[in-house]
Scaffold this motif. Structure first.
Motif, mmCIF file in Angstrom:
data_model
loop_
_atom_site.group_PDB
_atom_site.id
_atom_site.type_symbol
_atom_site.label_atom_id
_atom_site.label_comp_id
_atom_site.label_asym_id
_atom_site.label_seq_id
_atom_site.Cartn_x
_atom_site.Cartn_y
_atom_site.Cartn_z
ATOM 1 N N SER A 170 4.422 9.894 4.572
ATOM 2 C CA SER A 170 4.065 8.511 4.211
ATOM 3 C C SER A 170 2.579 8.287 4.477
ATOM 4 N N PRO A 198 5.159 0.137 11.397
ATOM 5 C CA PRO A 198 4.327 0.277 10.204
ATOM 6 C C PRO A 198 4.634 -0.810 9.179
ATOM 7 N N SER A 199 3.665 -1.050 8.326
ATOM 8 C CA SER A 199 3.824 -1.944 7.172
ATOM 9 C C SER A 199 4.949 -1.460 6.259
ATOM 10 N N LEU A 217 4.561 -1.213 3.253
ATOM 11 C CA LEU A 217 3.899 -0.305 2.306
ATOM 12 C C LEU A 217 4.190 1.141 2.688
ATOM 13 N N ILE A 218 4.158 1.400 3.972
ATOM 14 C CA ILE A 218 4.401 2.757 4.482
ATOM 15 C C ILE A 218 5.885 3.109 4.368
ATOM 16 N N PHE A 262 7.193 3.725 0.792
ATOM 17 C CA PHE A 262 6.765 5.056 0.347
ATOM 18 C C PHE A 262 7.678 6.128 0.961
ATOM 19 N N GLY A 292 -0.581 -5.921 4.784
ATOM 20 C CA GLY A 292 0.754 -5.750 5.377
ATOM 21 C C GLY A 292 0.646 -5.802 6.883
ATOM 22 N N GLU A 293 0.480 -4.640 7.487
ATOM 23 C CA GLU A 293 0.000 -4.522 8.854
ATOM 24 C C GLU A 293 -1.400 -3.927 8.736
ATOM 25 N N LEU A 323 -2.879 4.371 2.012
ATOM 26 C CA LEU A 323 -2.010 3.381 1.361
ATOM 27 C C LEU A 323 -2.412 1.973 1.811
#
Lengths: 383, 383
Positions: free
Chosen positions: A195, A244-245, A247-248, A251, B196-197, B247
């Motif tokens: 990720s 983590p976000s 987004l991570i 993914f 996000g974070e 990302l």
């Protein structure tokens, strides 16, 4: 000049669904941590490998730091780990004041020599951190027995060990990371499942599960609040922003969905290397990866162990001349600029030897059979 | 029932380019940290705001932790900060062994009362951490003078303060985060600019710039190595994995490109609230945000300060009944379960008062004028 096309050491593999799930998380408007994809990943990992509980983290480093907080490392506590490992294995505990007691590697494998651990244990020892180098299992029965006997915690550094297993003395296959009290995994772009940056803490010892969540949520009981277990949330402990976000994690979810396919191809690549190099390695006294009988193989890494640093460097150079990127790995931490004066002076000759003689070959999902043949050919021609 | 459509407290705004840059980073194959987008973001921030150096981090919490490492907090060191702040402001220093000395808020504003700081300074004080609450500047001249006089470090907690300015006593406009020795920013989804974070450390004091990069890269001199300044890299210091994946930074880049547009709309929203509520607030003895003459306004937050907790809660309830989500904010840290026994017992009445009486109104880029009118109408009808 087709033959000269560069073969990188690593190339992140994208399954094709990453951008789809990223887009889904972006358009859902929930981008901070602990959302839908975080939970999907954590549930998948718990269900697939039998971890007690999983919390995604921003890195394996952060997962190790959570472990150090959970076992309450205090200044002066000693932690035993191999010298042949990544700096974060050590730093995570040093940040809490620990003294690192470095163990040597096995002769046949860069993993920590299990037989050398017991004599390193003192009254101050708090934990053992086996590193499953190249994803290959340490002998966990031996390590867990020592932990029981001396009342120590075991934190598996499973950075490279996703989807790999230890076969215990009763013949049970147990996922790496499910055996120690805690375990840390990496999803950095160089790993099997990625990720970008990312990691995960597996919490197997139930005594740590509640506090792990608090530490993960910056020392608050926020998670508990959202489950309705407490009627307001506040500051109850130390902690950090380990989560983590989305987004991570969105993914990562695409990667986990394709884990079987990824592992299958990596195993094929690993086997092609092994078959292609076996006889040559034997004839030239070059070491190949050893998979002990108590370990399965997750095909994280293919490496060679040369006779000395000059031979190793000349092969790396020859490969580079042929547009193939192969790289050495860790430098013994006990000899580092940072720790050499803090180390107790013991020689760790196997660790030093792997620092000097090991080279990692290109290993990634999209590596083609013809490229593997080309790499093998160059290696064979270089000695 | 159109009128009843829910108005959330926050809604992350996407400029439209996020997925494009995410896709670019994904297809470039460079997903770990410190790649193209990380550098673009860092350069943009340095050039826009005059920070000495910028390093993106996985969170503002992590940026604060880097700051605590850089100023070498040792057990027993004292750090002065407001009690009315997020837990991470404190935890970052507590993790290094600091004792937190909590200051009260100003009477007119939740920010730390600058006039109360000097009497909290002891021989053990190492740092002052002003928190620019709601993005509004603390009086930095006063704080920097104290730091000079007593040889202290100043770490700005600029989590909410992106794109805001302090006007110093000579009339110079200085970006928040560029004044203290170090400063921490947040790009959490609730902030003006998001990933996000995510977060960022600004390193203004040149003495910290080299070491900051090492700590950021897990205690190694890897960055230095890639610039050709050293011929091999290794473990040279403590550190962690503070750097975010590409990302995260590619997403952030899309936001930074649209910073002006975002700030413009937020300012409009803020002004609509202020104009709509000014007379009513005055007539009913309700507090509105105060922007001191030495601060500009980055329109991060619009809040009201009620006369007591009952009034505050009843307004939140009334808003909720009308499908409008407004929320209170911090609970005084000195009264938290974690710190109440460690606090020195001083009463911090302004901090407690803001804990009880402050409510934050919906504030996000896509909030429509008609929604703001609806919110104002409900508020006015509730008292």
């Amino acid at each position: 000049m087709k033959d000269k096309k560069e073969i990188p050491f690593n190339k992140p593999y994208l399954t094709g669904k990453e951008v789809h799930y990223l887009y889904d998380s972006v358009s859902s408007g929930k981008l901070s941590g602990n959302g839908k994809y975080t939970k999907k990943c954590q549930n998948f990992l718990v269900n697939s490998y039998g971890f007690g509980k999983c919390l995604l983290t921003t890195s394996c480093t952060d997962a190790l730091e959570m472990a150090a907080l959970l076992i309450d490392i205090q200044p002066g506590d000693e932690v035993i780990m191999p010298s042949y490992t990544f700096v974060s294995t050590a730093n995570a505990f040093i940040l809490r004041g620990a003294k690192i007691v470095f163990a040597d590697s096995r002769k046949d494998h860069p993993g920590m020599d299990e037989a050398s651990i017991e004599k390193l244990i003192t009254a101050k020892t708090k934990a053992i951190v086996p590193v499953h180098y190249a994803g290959v299992a340490c002998d966990m029965d031996v390590i867990m027995d020592l932990a029981d006997q001396y009342n120590l915690f075991v934190i598996e550094d499973a950075a490279q060990a996703i989807d790999n297993y230890y076969i215990d003395r009763t013949g049970n296959k147990r996922a790496l990371g499910s055996i120690g009290h805690l375990a840390a995994f990496s999803f950095h772009e160089t790993k099997n499942i990625i990720s970008g940056e990312g990691g995960m803490l597996a919490i197997n010892d139930a005594q740590f599960q509640e506090r792990a969540e608090i530490i993960w949520e910056k020392g608050t009981n926020r998670s508990s609040f959202f489950r309705g277990e407490v009627d307001k949330y506040g500051w109850v402990d130390i902690g950090s922003s380990f989560l983590p976000s989305e987004l991570i994690s969105s993914f990562l979810w695409a990667q986990l969905e394709n884990l079987k396919e990824i592992q299958q191809r990596r195993t094929e690549i690993w086997n092609l290397y092994f078959q292609g190099l076996e006889t040559w390695a034997h004839d030239n006294n070059i070491g190949l990866p050893v998979i002990p009988s108590y370990s399965t193989n997750n095909a994280h890494m293919f490496y060679l162990v040369f006779e000395n640093i000059e031979q190793r460097d000349s092969v790396i150079k020859k490969l580079k001349k042929n547009n193939i990127l192969a790289v050495f790995h860790y430098l013994s931490l006990h000899k580092s600029e940072f720790y050499k004066d803090k180390h107790d002076g013991r020689e760790l000759i196997e660790s030093d030897s792997f620092s000097d003689c090991l080279v990692r070959l290109p290993m990634f999902f999209e590596l083609e059979d013809s490229q593997i043949e080309r790499i093998i050919k160059v290696i064979k021609s270089s000695i």
